[in-house]
Design a protein around this motif. Structure first.
Motif, PDB file in Angstrom:
ATOM      1  N   HIS A 123      -1.216  15.404  11.544  1.00 46.51           N
ATOM      2  CA  HIS A 123      -0.529  14.350  11.140  1.00 46.51           C
ATOM      3  C   HIS A 123       0.650  14.196  12.101  1.00 46.51           C
ATOM      4  O   HIS A 123       0.817  13.050  12.319  1.00 46.51           O
ATOM      5  CB  HIS A 123      -0.004  14.447   9.885  1.00 46.51           C
ATOM      6  CG  HIS A 123       1.095  13.111   9.209  1.00 46.51           C
ATOM      7  ND1 HIS A 123       0.542  12.261   8.645  1.00 46.51           N
ATOM      8  CD2 HIS A 123       2.395  13.292   8.963  1.00 46.51           C
ATOM      9  CE1 HIS A 123       1.556  11.278   8.485  1.00 46.51           C
ATOM     10  NE2 HIS A 123       2.717  12.122   8.643  1.00 46.51           N
ATOM     11  N   THR A 127       1.229  10.608  15.498  1.00 45.72           N
ATOM     12  CA  THR A 127       2.387   9.594  15.835  1.00 45.72           C
ATOM     13  C   THR A 127       3.155   9.898  16.851  1.00 45.72           C
ATOM     14  O   THR A 127       4.141   9.562  16.826  1.00 45.72           O
ATOM     15  CB  THR A 127       3.204   9.590  14.357  1.00 45.72           C
ATOM     16  OG1 THR A 127       3.658  10.799  14.097  1.00 45.72           O
ATOM     17  CG2 THR A 127       2.512   9.000  13.349  1.00 45.72           C
ATOM     18  N   GLU A 136       1.438   4.568  12.493  1.00 43.37           N
ATOM     19  CA  GLU A 136       2.178   4.785  11.365  1.00 43.37           C
ATOM     20  C   GLU A 136       1.451   4.627   9.915  1.00 43.37           C
ATOM     21  O   GLU A 136       1.329   5.418   9.203  1.00 43.37           O
ATOM     22  CB  GLU A 136       3.514   4.217  11.221  1.00 43.37           C
ATOM     23  CG  GLU A 136       4.547   4.702  12.257  1.00 43.37           C
ATOM     24  CD  GLU A 136       5.875   4.206  12.450  1.00 43.37           C
ATOM     25  OE1 GLU A 136       6.105   3.497  11.512  1.00 43.37           O
ATOM     26  OE2 GLU A 136       6.462   4.362  13.452  1.00 43.37           O
ATOM     27  N   ILE A 137       0.681   3.255  10.001  1.00 46.05           N
ATOM     28  CA  ILE A 137       0.158   3.222   8.626  1.00 46.05           C
ATOM     29  C   ILE A 137      -0.915   4.082   8.512  1.00 46.05           C
ATOM     30  O   ILE A 137      -1.377   4.541   7.506  1.00 46.05           O
ATOM     31  CB  ILE A 137      -0.306   1.414   8.768  1.00 46.05           C
ATOM     32  CG1 ILE A 137       1.062   0.800   8.704  1.00 46.05           C
ATOM     33  CG2 ILE A 137      -1.414   1.334   7.677  1.00 46.05           C
ATOM     34  CD1 ILE A 137       0.615  -0.697   8.870  1.00 46.05           C
ATOM     35  N   HIS A 140      -0.123   7.384   7.481  1.00 43.18           N
ATOM     36  CA  HIS A 140       0.216   7.223   6.196  1.00 43.18           C
ATOM     37  C   HIS A 140      -0.811   7.523   5.129  1.00 43.18           C
ATOM     38  O   HIS A 140      -1.013   8.210   4.290  1.00 43.18           O
ATOM     39  CB  HIS A 140       1.078   6.052   5.859  1.00 43.18           C
ATOM     40  CG  HIS A 140       1.515   5.965   4.535  1.00 43.18           C
ATOM     41  ND1 HIS A 140       2.449   6.716   3.967  1.00 43.18           N
ATOM     42  CD2 HIS A 140       1.081   5.085   3.345  1.00 43.18           C
ATOM     43  CE1 HIS A 140       2.672   6.246   2.638  1.00 43.18           C
ATOM     44  NE2 HIS A 140       1.658   5.373   2.457  1.00 43.18           N
ATOM     45  N   LYS A 141      -1.936   6.671   5.653  1.00 45.25           N
ATOM     46  CA  LYS A 141      -3.201   6.681   4.839  1.00 45.25           C
ATOM     47  C   LYS A 141      -3.894   8.187   4.822  1.00 45.25           C
ATOM     48  O   LYS A 141      -4.257   8.807   3.855  1.00 45.25           O
ATOM     49  CB  LYS A 141      -4.185   5.670   5.288  1.00 45.25           C
ATOM     50  CG  LYS A 141      -3.814   4.214   5.048  1.00 45.25           C
ATOM     51  CD  LYS A 141      -4.714   3.283   5.437  1.00 45.25           C
ATOM     52  CE  LYS A 141      -5.866   3.421   5.116  1.00 45.25           C
ATOM     53  NZ  LYS A 141      -7.095   2.223   5.647  1.00 45.25           N
ATOM     54  N   TRP A 208      -8.577   5.795   7.576  1.00 43.67           N
ATOM     55  CA  TRP A 208      -7.576   6.408   8.535  1.00 43.67           C
ATOM     56  C   TRP A 208      -8.328   7.097   9.642  1.00 43.67           C
ATOM     57  O   TRP A 208      -7.879   6.822  10.945  1.00 43.67           O
ATOM     58  CB  TRP A 208      -6.875   7.636   7.564  1.00 43.67           C
ATOM     59  CG  TRP A 208      -7.946   8.684   7.619  1.00 43.67           C
ATOM     60  CD1 TRP A 208      -8.730   8.822   6.158  1.00 43.67           C
ATOM     61  CD2 TRP A 208      -8.192   9.658   8.293  1.00 43.67           C
ATOM     62  NE1 TRP A 208      -9.311  10.002   6.435  1.00 43.67           N
ATOM     63  CE2 TRP A 208      -9.059  10.656   7.390  1.00 43.67           C
ATOM     64  CE3 TRP A 208      -7.823  10.129   9.531  1.00 43.67           C
ATOM     65  CZ2 TRP A 208      -9.727  11.802   7.908  1.00 43.67           C
ATOM     66  CZ3 TRP A 208      -8.203  11.458  10.275  1.00 43.67           C
ATOM     67  CH2 TRP A 208      -9.272  12.297   9.352  1.00 43.67           C
ATOM     68  N   THR A 486      -7.319   0.405   0.468  1.00 41.93           N
ATOM     69  CA  THR A 486      -5.991   0.260   1.107  1.00 41.93           C
ATOM     70  C   THR A 486      -5.192  -0.292  -0.002  1.00 41.93           C
ATOM     71  O   THR A 486      -3.831   0.126  -0.161  1.00 41.93           O
ATOM     72  CB  THR A 486      -6.241  -0.386   2.521  1.00 41.93           C
ATOM     73  OG1 THR A 486      -6.685   0.409   3.331  1.00 41.93           O
ATOM     74  CG2 THR A 486      -4.619  -0.402   2.881  1.00 41.93           C
ATOM     75  N   PHE A 490      -1.811   1.365  -1.372  1.00 42.55           N
ATOM     76  CA  PHE A 490      -0.593   1.180  -0.998  1.00 42.55           C
ATOM     77  C   PHE A 490       0.265   0.419  -1.984  1.00 42.55           C
ATOM     78  O   PHE A 490       1.381   0.507  -1.847  1.00 42.55           O
ATOM     79  CB  PHE A 490      -0.516   0.062   0.212  1.00 42.55           C
ATOM     80  CG  PHE A 490      -1.039   0.706   1.442  1.00 42.55           C
ATOM     81  CD1 PHE A 490      -1.413   2.290   1.435  1.00 42.55           C
ATOM     82  CD2 PHE A 490      -0.896   0.155   2.563  1.00 42.55           C
ATOM     83  CE1 PHE A 490      -1.432   2.637   2.730  1.00 42.55           C
ATOM     84  CE2 PHE A 490      -1.096   0.932   3.970  1.00 42.55           C
ATOM     85  CZ  PHE A 490      -1.588   2.138   3.815  1.00 42.55           C
ATOM     86  N   TRP A 493       1.829   4.136  -3.194  1.00 43.32           N
ATOM     87  CA  TRP A 493       2.579   4.535  -2.299  1.00 43.32           C
ATOM     88  C   TRP A 493       2.844   3.875  -0.986  1.00 43.32           C
ATOM     89  O   TRP A 493       1.941   4.122  -0.263  1.00 43.32           O
ATOM     90  CB  TRP A 493       2.461   6.035  -2.156  1.00 43.32           C
ATOM     91  CG  TRP A 493       3.442   6.611  -1.470  1.00 43.32           C
ATOM     92  CD1 TRP A 493       4.667   6.360  -0.676  1.00 43.32           C
ATOM     93  CD2 TRP A 493       3.221   8.283  -1.127  1.00 43.32           C
ATOM     94  NE1 TRP A 493       5.274   7.307  -0.128  1.00 43.32           N
ATOM     95  CE2 TRP A 493       4.687   8.622  -0.377  1.00 43.32           C
ATOM     96  CE3 TRP A 493       2.678   9.115  -1.596  1.00 43.32           C
ATOM     97  CZ2 TRP A 493       5.161   9.723   0.206  1.00 43.32           C
ATOM     98  CZ3 TRP A 493       2.984  10.445  -1.047  1.00 43.32           C
ATOM     99  CH2 TRP A 493       4.048  10.859  -0.503  1.00 43.32           C
ATOM    100  N   PRO A 495       3.626   2.463   2.556  1.00 43.08           N
ATOM    101  CA  PRO A 495       4.107   3.179   3.987  1.00 43.08           C
ATOM    102  C   PRO A 495       5.453   2.850   4.173  1.00 43.08           C
ATOM    103  O   PRO A 495       6.026   1.638   4.044  1.00 43.08           O
ATOM    104  CB  PRO A 495       3.137   3.051   5.133  1.00 43.08           C
ATOM    105  CG  PRO A 495       2.521   1.436   4.598  1.00 43.08           C
ATOM    106  CD  PRO A 495       2.524   1.735   3.238  1.00 43.08           C
ATOM    107  N   THR A 496       6.194   3.564   4.863  1.00 46.84           N
ATOM    108  CA  THR A 496       7.417   3.283   5.466  1.00 46.84           C
ATOM    109  C   THR A 496       7.557   3.017   6.984  1.00 46.84           C
ATOM    110  O   THR A 496       7.019   4.034   7.656  1.00 46.84           O
ATOM    111  CB  THR A 496       8.582   4.254   5.411  1.00 46.84           C
ATOM    112  OG1 THR A 496       8.531   4.502   3.869  1.00 46.84           O
ATOM    113  CG2 THR A 496       9.994   4.023   5.785  1.00 46.84           C
TER     114      THR A 496
END
Length: 517
Positions: A123, A127, A136-137, A140-141, A208, A486, A490, A493, A495-496
């Motif tokens: 992980h 990034t 990042e997305i 996150h997945k 992902w 997705t 999403f 939760w 993504p940030t």
């Protein structure tokens, strides 16, 4: 308590990698030198641990160590000048350490923790470098699915340990092979199968894997060649336990069948090198799970090793592949237009397809009773047919002797190479003495691959035909599975995403990424 003292030499490989990762944290200025020296020694550490490992573990440990050494050496050139280099080396070493620990462990708790360590380190690698919203997305997945898989693995370990009174893998496998197992062990094995499906990026949990192509190429190579294979290896190493739970093998076989057939169609629509390779990995992992589900554990091990070696080379050479293709296009040596074949050419290809399918059915018929070699024989014939028929379908009779030589090379060379590989690896993997799943599962697998084969041949012969036009928009969209998944996940939760201003500051030290895709 976990068994940590079974063989000191078995801990040499993961221990050296973890120690190197800690040293990189203390001496970041020497990160690449430390990483390269340790990973170059890793294959030697794997060989030293051979006497303490099971046969299949020996192969996997050496494969992971070799992939780590090659990929990190490539990474040093690829990430030259990148400020994130020390962080990359640290997490790379931890990812390889976790993967190697999965292979050498003889304790179920250690296996689960090492699998989680590999996921967490990966992980971080996804990034690395300049902040990118798409990366990042995707990360996150993967993080969401990996944590669900972690929960499934932890629960499975608790249930299996409760059922057998031990987490020592040899002891619990011996107990599982003696007869019926408790219901808690059955539930734990089903959860473990679910975790394998999640971590193998099987449909519809595959998004992902496709979208992390945003990551640097060496990260993709490590993921596709070594990390994603761990789920199938866990199933192989726990073969007697899975054979005692036919429902778990059925789950793996059906999930793998769906992924292998659909992902193979989607792969044909991808115009980018890395995109096609990602969908290929999804399909190949599906095929490996089918092999595991039917009890062909030796064939699954062969598939893992061959897939790992091929994918490492394919990703690390993807940039040069694009360069060669561009040179060919500039020189006017473009690939021949995919025009439909003439009727007489199509007839020849169909005859070839029928001949290979008939040979596969004849091979299955020759084995009147189910033996430990039956699933491997049946699936080997299927593998060869899946490889031969699309290749033969693209040959043209009008090309004369050149086409004939190519066809003979494919027909004779591929099965011979496959037989050699199988003869080397088959004796070191477990095998199922009887068909471990209901007969309808094996029949469904054969029917599914036969249908996929017919579609592949039809599309290859008539790329502008009615079937190809009907399938193309859905295949291009990945049959819409990831979009639905997705949206649902999403909502729970979201993504940030790093703010654009932060991304701009981080991008002042640009990562030199080959835009291979």
């Amino acid at each position: 308590m976990p068994d940590l003292a079974f063989a000191p030499l078995a801990w040499l490989l993961p221990g050296a990698l973890v120690a190197a990762a800690l040293l990189v944290r203390w001496r970041p200025h020497a990160a690449w030198t430390i990483g390269e020296r340790v990973t170059l020694a890793a294959p030697v550490f794997a060989l030293l641990a051979v006497p303490a490992l099971a046969p299949a573990a020996r192969v996997m440990a050496f494969l992971i160590a070799a992939l780590g050494a090659i990929t990190l050496r490539f990474s040093r050139r690829y990430l030259d000048g990148e400020a994130d280099g020390p962080r990359y080396v640290q997490w790379f070493l931890l990812a390889v350490a976790g993967a190697s620990l999965v292979t050498v462990s003889r304790d179920l708790i250690v296996t689960g923790l090492a699998w989680t360590l590999t996921s967490l380190a990966l992980h971080q690698l996804l990034t690395v470098g300049p902040a990118r919203a798409a990366a990042e997305i995707a990360a996150h997945k993967k993080f969401l699915l990996s944590r669900v898989a972690d929960l499934a693995v932890a629960t499975a370990v608790i249930l299996i340990a409760t059922a057998f009174g031990t987490t020592d893998i040899p002891r619990l496998l011996e107990a599982a092979g003696t007869g019926e197992i408790p219901g808690t062990a059955t539930a734990g094995t089903l959860l473990l199968a679910g975790a394998i499906i999640l971590r193998s990026a099987q449909l519809p949990f595959h998004g992902w894997l496709i979208q992390v192509m945003e990551a640097p190429t060496p990260v993709s190579a490590l993921l596709h060649a070594g990390v994603i294979n761990l789920g199938a290896y866990v199933a192989i190493s726990l073969a007697p336990l899975f054979v005692a739970v036919p429902a778990a093998l059925t789950l793996l076989a059906l999930a793998g069948l769906a992924s292998a057939t659909l992902a193979a169609l989607v792969m044909r629509t991808r115009g980018s090198v890395k995109g096609a390779l990602a969908w290929s990995t999804c399909a190949q992992m599906g095929f490996v799970l089918v092999e595991v589900g039917l009890g062909a554990f030796d064939l699954a091990l062969l598939h893992i090793v061959a897939h790992g070696a091929y994918k490492a080379n394919a990703f690390l050479a993807s940039g040069s592949g694009v360069h060669v293709a561009a040179q060919q296009l500039r020189a006017g040596d473009a690939l021949r237009s995919r025009a439909p074949l003439a009727p007489e050419e199509g007839l020849g290809r169909w005859l070839a397809a029928i001949a290979v399918v008939a040979a596969a059915l004849a091979a299955a018929r020759m084995t009147q009773t189910w033996t430990p070699t039956t699933p491997s024989l049946l699936l080997s014939a299927t593998v060869v047919a899946l490889a031969l028929i699309p290749a033969l379908a693209t040959l043209r009779l009008a090309d004369g002797s050149a086409s004939l030589r190519s066809g003979l090379g494919i027909i004779l060379g591929l099965p011979a190479l496959y037989a050699i590989w199988h003869a080397v690896l088959a004796p070191i993997a477990p095998s199922a003495a009887t068909l471990p799943v209901p007969a309808w599962v094996a029949a469904l697998v054969i029917a599914g691959f036969a249908a996929a084969l017919a579609v592949q041949v039809t599309v290859a012969q008539a790329p502008q035909g009615r079937l190809a036009r009907a399938l193309y928009p859905h295949a291009l969209a990945g049959f819409h599975l990831d979009a639905v998944f997705t949206r649902l996940t999403f909502r729970l939760w979201p993504p940030t995403i790093t703010a654009p201003a932060v991304r701009q500051r981080r991008e002042r030290s640009p990562l030199r990424i080959e835009r291979a895709a």
